[in-house]
Design an enzyme around this catalytic site. Sequence first.
Site, PDB file in Angstrom:
ATOM      1  N   VAL A  62       0.839  -1.201   0.000  1.00  0.00           N
ATOM      2  CA  VAL A  62       0.000   0.000   0.000  1.00  0.00           C
ATOM      3  C   VAL A  62       0.876   1.254   0.000  1.00  0.00           C
ATOM      4  CG1 VAL A  62      -1.698   1.309   1.332  1.00  0.00           C
ATOM      5  CG2 VAL A  62      -1.924  -1.173   1.112  1.00  0.00           C
ATOM      6  N   ALA A  63       1.937   1.221   0.815  1.00  0.00           N
ATOM      7  CA  ALA A  63       2.795   2.406   0.918  1.00  0.00           C
ATOM      8  C   ALA A  63       3.544   2.680  -0.384  1.00  0.00           C
ATOM      9  CB  ALA A  63       3.789   2.210   2.056  1.00  0.00           C
ATOM     10  N   ASN A  72       1.938   6.769   5.061  1.00  0.00           N
ATOM     11  CA  ASN A  72       1.582   6.785   3.648  1.00  0.00           C
ATOM     12  C   ASN A  72       0.347   7.629   3.358  1.00  0.00           C
ATOM     13  OD1 ASN A  72       1.439   5.672   0.873  1.00  0.00           O
ATOM     14  ND2 ASN A  72      -0.443   4.843   1.709  1.00  0.00           N
ATOM     15  N   GLU A  90      -0.239   6.318  -5.116  1.00  0.00           N
ATOM     16  CA  GLU A  90      -1.649   6.729  -5.275  1.00  0.00           C
ATOM     17  C   GLU A  90      -1.782   8.132  -5.854  1.00  0.00           C
ATOM     18  OE1 GLU A  90      -0.168   5.911  -2.478  1.00  0.00           O
ATOM     19  OE2 GLU A  90      -1.506   5.143  -0.939  1.00  0.00           O
ATOM     20  N   ASP A  95      -5.038  32.275 -39.138  1.00  0.00           N
ATOM     21  CA  ASP A  95      -6.343  32.854 -38.831  1.00  0.00           C
ATOM     22  C   ASP A  95      -7.417  32.518 -39.866  1.00  0.00           C
ATOM     23  OD1 ASP A  95      -5.360  34.465 -40.848  1.00  0.00           O
ATOM     24  OD2 ASP A  95      -4.851  36.115 -39.499  1.00  0.00           O
ATOM     25  N   GLU A 134      10.065   3.379   2.715  1.00  0.00           N
ATOM     26  CA  GLU A 134       9.638   2.408   3.739  1.00  0.00           C
ATOM     27  C   GLU A 134       9.971   0.985   3.315  1.00  0.00           C
ATOM     28  OE1 GLU A 134       6.374   4.424   3.053  1.00  0.00           O
ATOM     29  OE2 GLU A 134       7.247   5.987   4.273  1.00  0.00           O
ATOM     30  N   ASP A 169      -5.710  28.326 -43.590  1.00  0.00           N
ATOM     31  CA  ASP A 169      -4.636  27.997 -42.647  1.00  0.00           C
ATOM     32  C   ASP A 169      -4.948  26.699 -41.907  1.00  0.00           C
ATOM     33  OD1 ASP A 169      -3.286  30.281 -43.261  1.00  0.00           O
ATOM     34  OD2 ASP A 169      -4.164  31.463 -41.639  1.00  0.00           O
ATOM     35  N   ASP A 192       2.547  34.516 -38.042  1.00  0.00           N
ATOM     36  CA  ASP A 192       2.102  35.547 -38.977  1.00  0.00           C
ATOM     37  C   ASP A 192       2.757  36.857 -38.580  1.00  0.00           C
ATOM     38  OD1 ASP A 192       0.329  33.926 -40.259  1.00  0.00           O
ATOM     39  OD2 ASP A 192      -1.369  34.493 -39.014  1.00  0.00           O
TER      40      ASP A 192
HETATM   41  P1  ATP Z   1       0.035  37.909 -42.297  1.00  0.00           P
HETATM   42  O1  ATP Z   1      -1.124  38.236 -41.446  1.00  0.00           O
HETATM   43  O2  ATP Z   1       0.027  36.514 -42.821  1.00  0.00           O
HETATM   44  O3  ATP Z   1       1.323  38.339 -41.736  1.00  0.00           O
HETATM   45  P2  ATP Z   1      -0.941  39.775 -44.219  1.00  0.00           P
HETATM   46  O4  ATP Z   1      -2.093  40.047 -43.356  1.00  0.00           O
HETATM   47  O5  ATP Z   1      -0.095  40.915 -44.586  1.00  0.00           O
HETATM   48  O6  ATP Z   1       0.007  38.699 -43.667  1.00  0.00           O
HETATM   49  P3  ATP Z   1      -2.731  39.140 -46.335  1.00  0.00           P
HETATM   50  O7  ATP Z   1      -3.852  39.667 -45.544  1.00  0.00           O
HETATM   51  O8  ATP Z   1      -2.872  37.857 -47.029  1.00  0.00           O
HETATM   52  O9  ATP Z   1      -1.411  38.995 -45.512  1.00  0.00           O
HETATM   53  O10 ATP Z   1      -2.355  40.265 -47.361  1.00  0.00           O
HETATM   54  C1  ATP Z   1      -1.459  40.043 -48.407  1.00  0.00           C
HETATM   55  C2  ATP Z   1      -1.360  41.284 -49.280  1.00  0.00           C
HETATM   56  O11 ATP Z   1      -2.611  41.566 -49.863  1.00  0.00           O
HETATM   57  C3  ATP Z   1      -1.001  42.536 -48.494  1.00  0.00           C
HETATM   58  O12 ATP Z   1       0.380  42.718 -48.451  1.00  0.00           O
HETATM   59  C4  ATP Z   1      -1.687  43.633 -49.274  1.00  0.00           C
HETATM   60  O13 ATP Z   1      -0.837  44.090 -50.297  1.00  0.00           O
HETATM   61  C5  ATP Z   1      -2.870  42.953 -49.896  1.00  0.00           C
HETATM   62  N1  ATP Z   1      -4.092  43.227 -49.149  1.00  0.00           N
HETATM   63  C6  ATP Z   1      -4.325  43.033 -47.843  1.00  0.00           C
HETATM   64  N2  ATP Z   1      -5.584  43.364 -47.506  1.00  0.00           N
HETATM   65  C7  ATP Z   1      -6.188  43.772 -48.627  1.00  0.00           C
HETATM   66  C8  ATP Z   1      -7.486  44.237 -48.970  1.00  0.00           C
HETATM   67  N3  ATP Z   1      -8.438  44.348 -48.048  1.00  0.00           N
HETATM   68  N4  ATP Z   1      -7.732  44.572 -50.208  1.00  0.00           N
HETATM   69  C9  ATP Z   1      -6.796  44.449 -51.160  1.00  0.00           C
HETATM   70  N5  ATP Z   1      -5.565  44.026 -50.930  1.00  0.00           N
HETATM   71  C10 ATP Z   1      -5.235  43.693 -49.685  1.00  0.00           C
END
Ligand code: ATP
Length: 892
Positions: free
Chosen positions: A264-265, A727, A269, A631, A700, A635, A311
């Site tokens: 037991v000791a 124990n 547990e 995000d 023990e 991804d 990112d």
């Molecule tokens: P991460 O978050 O991966 O570091 P990011 O946010 O810069 O990168 P994306 O959002 O994919 O990556 O943007 C890539 C490219 O697209 C940007 O560098 C920009 O030139 C262009 N971009 C971003 N947002 C817009 C938008 N709303 N409209 C048009 N072009 C955009």
Amino acid sequence: MDYENIDIDSVLADLNTSREGLSEEEAANRLLESGFNELEEKTKVTPLKVLLRQFANFIVWVLLAAAIISLTIDEVVNFWVIVIIIAFVVILGFVQEFKAEKAMEALKKMVQPVTHVVRGGVVIEIPTRNVVVGDIMVLETGDKIAADGFVFEIQGLKVDESAITGESMSVVKGTGDLIFSGTQIVHGKCRAIVTAVGMQSRLGMIAGMIQENEVRTPLQEKIADLAKSLAIIALIASGLTFVLGHFTGAPTEEMLIIALALAVAAVPEGLPLTMTITLAYGMHRMAKHNAIVRKMLGVETLGSTTVICTDKTGTLTKNEMTVQKIYAGDEFFDLTGVGYDPEGSLLKDGEDVEVEKNHTLGMLLKAAALCNNSSMVQRQGRWDVVGAPTEVSLIVAASKADIWKDDLDAEYEKLHEIMFTSERKLMTTIHKTNEGRIAFCKGAPEFVLEKCVSIERDDGVHELNDDDVGRIVQQNTELARSAYRVLGISYRNLPEGLPVEGSENELTFLGLVAMIDPERKEAKDAIALCRQAGIRVVMITGDNEETAKAIGKKIGLYADYDGPVDRMDDKLKCIIGDAAITGSELLSLDDEEFDSVVEGVSIYARVMPEQKLRIVQALQNRGHVVAMTGDGVNDAPALKKADIGISMGIKGTDVAKESSLMVLQDDNFETIVEAVKRGRGIYENIEKFTTYLVSRNFTEVILIMLGITLLGFDLIPLLALQILFINMFDEIMPAIALGLDPVRDEVMYEKPRKPGERILKKRNLLLVVSIALIMGLVCFFVFIFSDPVGNIERARTMTFATIVSMILFIPFVFRSLTRSAFSVGLFTNKLMLVGVASTFLLTLTVMYVPYLGNVFELVALGPAEWIVPISAAFATLFIAEAIKKILASSGI
Ligand code: ATP
């Protein structure tokens, strides 16, 4: 009701709602009537389940067997003591595990999903469980669908319905189609009217099949296996003691009782229980620091991370964009002001600019504001903004030139949108004007330029030639090198009859907009800490390579070396340091080539989300434990494949969150590093309490074996009841205190632990065996020097007191398995102080409470008589410390 082939207005009427959505009161009434939009949880933890789980424990069965044997041989007191131990183990296990389960449930609630719905004409965010029939859901890419619904107002909608159909191909949806709760939008946007919620939804009907159940983590499995092996060793050791006793002439029945008590000791547990508490508490602490670990597994894996792929935007930077420069008509303009306040001016060479006199600039600002889904409203003197920071910064910039999106929206009715995606890096909107249709397109400059055929300057529109392109690319690179995120802006007057898909071609280039996204100051320290801890940090971004490098330099992630331009040469160089490659360069490398350079790449720029998966795989091929942030919907595969998928709590989609092991509440890189640190600390604590418990359990056994073989049964150093009593109390409190030991900063000065390493690795095993031996020997010496032949009861009491006194010192030895207890600080774990003091006092009761003293055959020691036990225990502390030092210096 069958909604197929019914038009939307009749559905709206049917469900007693309109395109303005329900009113708040109506929604509240419906919620009261129908209940929450959630599935009945079949796997919910109930107290009974947790209680029953305590008996599914090998150790409890060993104890029960011991109790039954005691009863059959009429050792009633023994029987009751063992029953009390079982009750103690079960109740403590139950209380702690139930608490841990509740804490886990609370954690899950922290990432409760939300849904956008239209109520009273306004889009608002509500908890998904509050969605009711008749609500209008506003859904976009990455959203998990909250309820069954009927879609209208649609834009390129694709839904992943694998959650209910098992079919992995996404389904294209059109107006009038049904979408289902629990499935996910992988592309496009839509509005949908809710037709069924909760258990009435299609998901609800098949609910039981897909409920997630937390499986035990590998470490929990490992601990359970370890506990089982130790219990078997305990049984063998006590069997051996029994045999030894038998051959040295001990009476069989008495010897059986002793052997039982020893079994037991020696059974650990407390091991599985302390493990669960440590993990659950660890998760709770991490959640307080904005890292929500969705599965216990995450806590332990985090500690062995060797690469963090992160990112850039929002994680290493603040994601607070401010437009500072505009390049239009071959001229540069500056914008003043900070943040999202439209206070600020548009300047050229320090002088105010009149937009009316700069046609190209004016057109560019209009395009930027119109090809845009964000909005800003003034409320009580403050500007509230909605939308992606990149887009918000554009409407703020336009407003500084007195160009207001609301006014423009009225003038240019939006007809269509080709959505921005990280793959396309472009966004286009089509509008109706008095002169016809016009398209505005913005995006990554090189992607926009590719679609342009002409360029506008104040003197008119010209054909776009190579010189123009060269100049624009040059300006773009310069801006990116100064850490600006740059967008290209363009437009096209659409010829009549041109289909929407054709509108993103033959564009006229207007110019570049450069926005600053300041780096997070704390990221620099966090990256430095990672370097120290042997963890590589890799930036993976959709942004421009130069922008990424510039930010990388600011935060110490990227050290530029002016190497040759030739990438292949870079490959060799990058082994030692930081290479930056782009998504298209990555595409040109085959798997073997990529595997050979992956160790040296610190920045991946202009990456397509699906390339993240390839990066994770290549790193894992090299033996790395990879943490990866993400995000978006695309991804998800990388997040699942990574050892630790990390999603963003703020800008992350539901899909990303569901694919991840950990959710970052604040999207901050520093939080990842803090979580890794905690993961390391927790693993270290697991090692500490395991080694402590195992060495304690065998003390023990060693003592009794020595006694029986060297002195014989009559001079056995402890009686069965005394062994059982020690124990019962001595292990659990200090073990829990070790499990919850504060995480040391120094854990980040060490290299990452090897994945798959055993808890009782060679070094720890040696430590355990030698400390158990020392403790057993010291107790034995105290016994033989306490005149056992003259007064056996007193000699046993002295031995008992020595073991009990050891509780005061030995747990401190285990606060570090490599460094001295004194350098760790004796008072830095308050729980430990309380634990050892209370355990010590509790154990004393048996000596000083008169009736108990008789039952346990102990005498009450006078204060002077404590000098020997306490000094012996104190001496053990030093011997144990010396062993630790020898092991550390011998490099085992
Ligand atoms: P991460 O978050 O991966 O570091 P990011 O946010 O810069 O990168 P994306 O959002 O994919 O990556 O943007 C890539 C490219 O697209 C940007 O560098 C920009 O030139 C262009 N971009 C971003 N947002 C817009 C938008 N709303 N409209 C048009 N072009 C955009």
